[in-house]
Design a protein around this motif. Structure first.
Motif, PDB file in Angstrom:
ATOM      1  N   UNK A 154       1.782 -16.170 -35.614  1.00 53.07           N
ATOM      2  CA  UNK A 154       2.043 -16.097 -37.053  1.00 53.07           C
ATOM      3  C   UNK A 154       3.330 -16.846 -37.407  1.00 53.07           C
ATOM      4  N   UNK A 155       4.336 -16.722 -36.561  1.00 54.74           N
ATOM      5  CA  UNK A 155       5.591 -17.453 -36.796  1.00 54.74           C
ATOM      6  C   UNK A 155       5.349 -18.956 -36.752  1.00 54.74           C
ATOM      7  N   UNK A 156       4.527 -19.400 -35.787  1.00 55.66           N
ATOM      8  CA  UNK A 156       4.206 -20.827 -35.688  1.00 55.66           C
ATOM      9  C   UNK A 156       3.410 -21.298 -36.906  1.00 55.66           C
ATOM     10  N   UNK A 157       2.455 -20.479 -37.341  1.00 56.35           N
ATOM     11  CA  UNK A 157       1.656 -20.829 -38.513  1.00 56.35           C
ATOM     12  C   UNK A 157       2.534 -20.969 -39.752  1.00 56.35           C
ATOM     13  N   UNK A 158       3.479 -20.058 -39.922  1.00 59.96           N
ATOM     14  CA  UNK A 158       4.378 -20.127 -41.082  1.00 59.96           C
ATOM     15  C   UNK A 158       5.226 -21.388 -41.051  1.00 59.96           C
ATOM     16  N   UNK A 173      -4.835 -21.015 -54.030  1.00 57.02           N
ATOM     17  CA  UNK A 173      -4.052 -21.604 -52.935  1.00 57.02           C
ATOM     18  C   UNK A 173      -2.614 -21.093 -52.984  1.00 57.02           C
ATOM     19  N   UNK A 174      -2.125 -20.800 -54.183  1.00 61.05           N
ATOM     20  CA  UNK A 174      -0.795 -20.194 -54.321  1.00 61.05           C
ATOM     21  C   UNK A 174      -0.761 -18.833 -53.630  1.00 61.05           C
ATOM     22  N   UNK A 175      -1.801 -18.038 -53.824  1.00 60.51           N
ATOM     23  CA  UNK A 175      -1.893 -16.722 -53.194  1.00 60.51           C
ATOM     24  C   UNK A 175      -1.974 -16.847 -51.678  1.00 60.51           C
ATOM     25  N   UNK A 176      -2.706 -17.855 -51.183  1.00 61.05           N
ATOM     26  CA  UNK A 176      -2.809 -18.089 -49.742  1.00 61.05           C
ATOM     27  C   UNK A 176      -1.432 -18.339 -49.137  1.00 61.05           C
ATOM     28  N   UNK A 177      -0.655 -19.227 -49.746  1.00 61.65           N
ATOM     29  CA  UNK A 177       0.659 -19.557 -49.208  1.00 61.65           C
ATOM     30  C   UNK A 177       1.603 -18.356 -49.273  1.00 61.65           C
ATOM     31  N   UNK A 178       1.545 -17.601 -50.357  1.00 53.79           N
ATOM     32  CA  UNK A 178       2.382 -16.404 -50.445  1.00 53.79           C
ATOM     33  C   UNK A 178       2.021 -15.408 -49.355  1.00 53.79           C
ATOM     34  N   UNK A 179       0.737 -15.245 -49.080  1.00 53.62           N
ATOM     35  CA  UNK A 179       0.278 -14.304 -48.058  1.00 53.62           C
ATOM     36  C   UNK A 179       0.769 -14.714 -46.683  1.00 53.62           C
ATOM     37  N   UNK A 180       0.606 -15.982 -46.343  1.00 53.43           N
ATOM     38  CA  UNK A 180       1.001 -16.448 -45.015  1.00 53.43           C
ATOM     39  C   UNK A 180       2.517 -16.436 -44.839  1.00 53.43           C
ATOM     40  N   UNK A 181       3.242 -16.901 -45.860  1.00 50.03           N
ATOM     41  CA  UNK A 181       4.694 -16.966 -45.759  1.00 50.03           C
ATOM     42  C   UNK A 181       5.355 -15.617 -46.009  1.00 50.03           C
ATOM     43  N   UNK A 182       4.576 -14.666 -46.520  1.00 49.33           N
ATOM     44  CA  UNK A 182       5.072 -13.309 -46.782  1.00 49.33           C
ATOM     45  C   UNK A 182       6.283 -13.319 -47.723  1.00 49.33           C
TER      46      UNK A 182
END
Length: 257
Positions: free
Chosen positions: A167-171, A193-202
């Motif tokens: 997950x750290x690498x993905x971020x 896509x905004x929601x996707x990035x917010x979810x991954x980057x937390x």
């Protein structure tokens, strides 16, 4: 029958490298949640990331791709090596021993087998569009299914750490490369896509700044189509420009938020 199964197992065992394996963290995105595909081998209480051994005839990348195909039914998924894991204690787990393994599989597993020795694991992560996956579990697994990354079950070995490192690498990568393409449906709205990035980057991302940076990369194409999401809301749909996307994977893009 039991003798034939044992013979088949020993024959398959000889095809693989000993003491090195692949752990492939398969991520999907569904209903505003990042999810990870986990398998439950031999134990009723603990899980692992999807993984397996490396055939003597294949590279580590080919092994990771094969494991992804075996679990998802999909080929040519985005695949990234992110870390290696190895120490003398990592395979020692009370829920993984010759007795429990023999009971679960019906095979006669030697307690001194290489499977219980020091293991180095090569970590990859894979990204896939959730709705396309047809989950497949192996004959030696009790279950294989998606789990939200925020509420994973008890894990065998060091697999909780493996998920955390993936997950750290993905971020890190999604902040510099346009890999959101792999997780979304072909057509999507900017809020999606905004929601996707917010979810991954937390973390929360400013809507206007996010859209401005994303559009400046040239990786998105605005379509002459809308999606009705409310009584007075019908945002335009977008899709990734595949040529720009491929270029962005090679050279990087300015997506750090």
């Amino acid at each position: 029958m039991e003798h034939a199964l044992q013979k088949d197992f020993l024959g398959q065992e000889a095809q693989y490298l000993h003491n090195v394996s692949i752990d492939n963290v398969i991520f999907g995105y569904h209903e505003k949640e990042l999810k990870v595909l986990l398998q439950q081998p031999f134990s009723k209480n603990k899980w692992t990331v999807t993984g397996g051994y490396i055939k003597k005839t294949e590279s580590i990348e080919q092994a990771a791709a094969r494991i992804a195909v075996e679990r998802t039914g999909l080929r040519n998924l985005f695949l990234k090596q992110f870390h290696c894991f190895g120490n003398p204690e990592r395979v020692k787990d009370r829920d993984f021993d010759a007795k429990s393994l023999s009971k679960a599989t019906g095979l006669n597993i030697d307690p001194d087998s290489w499977m219980f020795d020091y293991f180095v694991s090569v970590g990859f992560y894979t990204l896939t569009e959730f709705s396309r996956v047809a989950i497949r579990k192996s004959e030696f697994e009790a279950d294989c299914r998606w789990w939200p990354v925020g509420s994973i079950p008890p894990m065998l070995f060091d697999h909780k750490l493996i998920i955390s490192e993936a997950l750290e690498a993905l971020r890190l990568h999604i902040a510099h490369y346009p890999i959101g393409y792999e997780l979304l449906e072909e057509k999507f709205t900017l809020p999606e896509i905004h929601s996707l990035y917010e979810t991954i980057l937390s973390k929360k991302l400013d809507h206007r700044n996010f859209a401005k940076k994303l559009m400046a990369t040239g990786i998105l194409t605005k379509l002459d189509e809308t999606r009705k999401i409310g009584a007075h809301r019908s945002p335009f749909l977008y899709k990734f420009n595949k040529a720009q996307y491929e270029r962005g994977l090679k050279t990087g893009v300015e997506l750090a938020f």
